[in-house]
Design a protein around this motif. Sequence first.
Motif, mmCIF file in Angstrom:
data_model
loop_
_atom_site.group_PDB
_atom_site.id
_atom_site.type_symbol
_atom_site.label_atom_id
_atom_site.label_comp_id
_atom_site.label_asym_id
_atom_site.label_seq_id
_atom_site.Cartn_x
_atom_site.Cartn_y
_atom_site.Cartn_z
ATOM 1 N N LYS A 134 43.978 44.638 43.682
ATOM 2 C CA LYS A 134 42.726 44.042 44.141
ATOM 3 C C LYS A 134 41.553 44.766 43.501
ATOM 4 N N ILE A 135 40.405 44.072 43.480
ATOM 5 C CA ILE A 135 39.188 44.675 42.968
ATOM 6 C C ILE A 135 37.999 44.110 43.744
ATOM 7 N N VAL A 136 36.972 44.938 43.902
ATOM 8 C CA VAL A 136 35.747 44.539 44.592
ATOM 9 C C VAL A 136 34.611 44.549 43.576
ATOM 10 N N VAL A 137 33.918 43.412 43.444
ATOM 11 C CA VAL A 137 32.879 43.274 42.419
ATOM 12 C C VAL A 137 31.695 42.521 43.008
ATOM 13 N N ASP A 138 30.494 42.941 42.633
ATOM 14 C CA ASP A 138 29.285 42.209 43.018
ATOM 15 C C ASP A 138 29.379 40.771 42.497
ATOM 16 N N GLU A 139 28.999 39.818 43.325
ATOM 17 C CA GLU A 139 29.155 38.402 42.972
ATOM 18 C C GLU A 139 28.452 38.024 41.671
ATOM 19 N N ASN A 140 27.393 38.739 41.307
ATOM 20 C CA ASN A 140 26.638 38.418 40.098
ATOM 21 C C ASN A 140 27.401 38.730 38.816
ATOM 22 N N TYR A 141 28.509 39.462 38.940
ATOM 23 C CA TYR A 141 29.293 39.842 37.763
ATOM 24 C C TYR A 141 30.705 39.272 37.841
ATOM 25 N N VAL A 142 30.862 38.244 38.658
ATOM 26 C CA VAL A 142 32.125 37.529 38.800
ATOM 27 C C VAL A 142 31.967 36.155 38.162
ATOM 28 N N LEU A 143 33.006 35.678 37.489
ATOM 29 C CA LEU A 143 32.979 34.383 36.813
ATOM 30 C C LEU A 143 33.863 33.390 37.552
ATOM 31 N N GLY A 144 33.446 32.153 37.570
ATOM 32 C CA GLY A 144 34.288 31.105 38.116
ATOM 33 C C GLY A 144 35.255 30.586 37.066
ATOM 34 N N VAL A 145 36.537 30.546 37.388
ATOM 35 C CA VAL A 145 37.549 30.019 36.464
ATOM 36 C C VAL A 145 37.782 28.549 36.798
ATOM 37 N N PRO A 146 37.432 27.639 35.892
ATOM 38 C CA PRO A 146 37.615 26.204 36.176
ATOM 39 C C PRO A 146 39.070 25.850 36.457
ATOM 40 N N ASP A 147 39.252 24.805 37.252
ATOM 41 C CA ASP A 147 40.605 24.390 37.631
ATOM 42 C C ASP A 147 41.470 24.039 36.424
ATOM 43 N N GLY A 148 40.855 23.618 35.328
ATOM 44 C CA GLY A 148 41.625 23.226 34.151
ATOM 45 C C GLY A 148 42.241 24.365 33.385
ATOM 46 N N LEU A 149 41.913 25.604 33.737
ATOM 47 C CA LEU A 149 42.451 26.763 33.037
ATOM 48 C C LEU A 149 43.492 27.465 33.902
ATOM 49 N N PRO A 150 44.706 27.657 33.413
ATOM 50 C CA PRO A 150 45.686 28.450 34.160
ATOM 51 C C PRO A 150 45.239 29.904 34.220
ATOM 52 N N LEU A 151 45.430 30.548 35.340
ATOM 53 C CA LEU A 151 44.921 31.909 35.515
ATOM 54 C C LEU A 151 45.544 32.894 34.537
ATOM 55 N N ASP A 152 46.810 32.694 34.167
ATOM 56 C CA ASP A 152 47.436 33.655 33.254
ATOM 57 C C ASP A 152 46.846 33.559 31.857
#
Length: 351
Positions: A134-152
């Motif tokens: 797990k990791i804790v990050v300020d929301e301003n430095y987090v990216l949204g991964v679109p549903d069309g991209l597999p997480l791996d």
Amino acid sequence: MSFTVSALAAAGPDAPLALTTIERREPGPHDVLIDIAYTGICHTDLALLRNHWMEGVFPMVPGHEITGTVIATGSEVTRYTVGNRVGVGCYIDSCRECVNCLAGEEQHCLKGEVYTYAGLDYDKQTTYGGYSQKIVVDENYVLGVPDGLPLDAAAPLLCAGVTMYAPLRRWGAAPGMKVGIVGMGGLGHVGVKIAHAMGAEVTVLSQSFSKREDGLRFGADNYVATKDGSYFRDNQRSLDLIINTVSANVDTSAYLGLLRLDGVLVNAGVSAEALSFPSPLLGDPRRIVTSTKNGSIRENQEMLDFCAQHGIAADIETVSADKANDALERLDRGDVRYRFVIDVSTLGVSN
């Protein structure tokens, strides 16, 4: 307050990664708690673990190509909710006050951006990366991964993807433009895909034809083996933009000779060696030599959205956590097509 998670850490530059535990801070008002699913293994991990570039901060938990799921948010978080698919790239904070941060170029923070791992945050606490649960990050430095991209396959995009997307976008890759990609490794193979999707005519410049079939499949229009030097002689002033992804020093003069008027040579590979070329090559015709450094938060999100729109992801080999040391050794030998990704769900699981 803090909590404990399992992680892979190296005690020093000569030590292998070993299973351990680290402390993560409890999420503050603007923080997002992420359950890490996958972490890419970047060449930077290898370089920092072995002190190739500088003296590292140990114990070191590498990993700055992180994808996962939000499992908790701080009371004032507005960008993400529990269940969102997210990513974290090369840095997790910046001063937010300097001229570069205010211009949306956080990767060039004048105070110094806070690296995702092997660095110190502004409270002087060591940062630990994505080889962890797990990791804790300020929301301003987090990216949204679109549903069309597999997480791996999306994980390496958080470094390799944006490192190629940013200069391609910055220097205007588009239909009618001729782009050269030097090297067909972890960076180069993603760069070929992105440049092709932008509509440019793409030429791969590699030492041999060993990856030619892959290069053409990824969207290259031309695949050149440069080892004998004839391409440089026969194709002077033929390209608009060249992105060099090779970390070893290359013949900068030869590549400059391939550029047209106002052509640009971008160095994306990191090398400690000095560039060397005759200065007239910059003026006859007029040419530009520059570099690139991952990308801003805005560029990271643009890149992820672009890749989802065009069906672009890294070609990966997924490994269990207990094979991370083997993967690093293979990476050092160049034995990967094209990026390793750790399945973090296997962390601490006996195989």
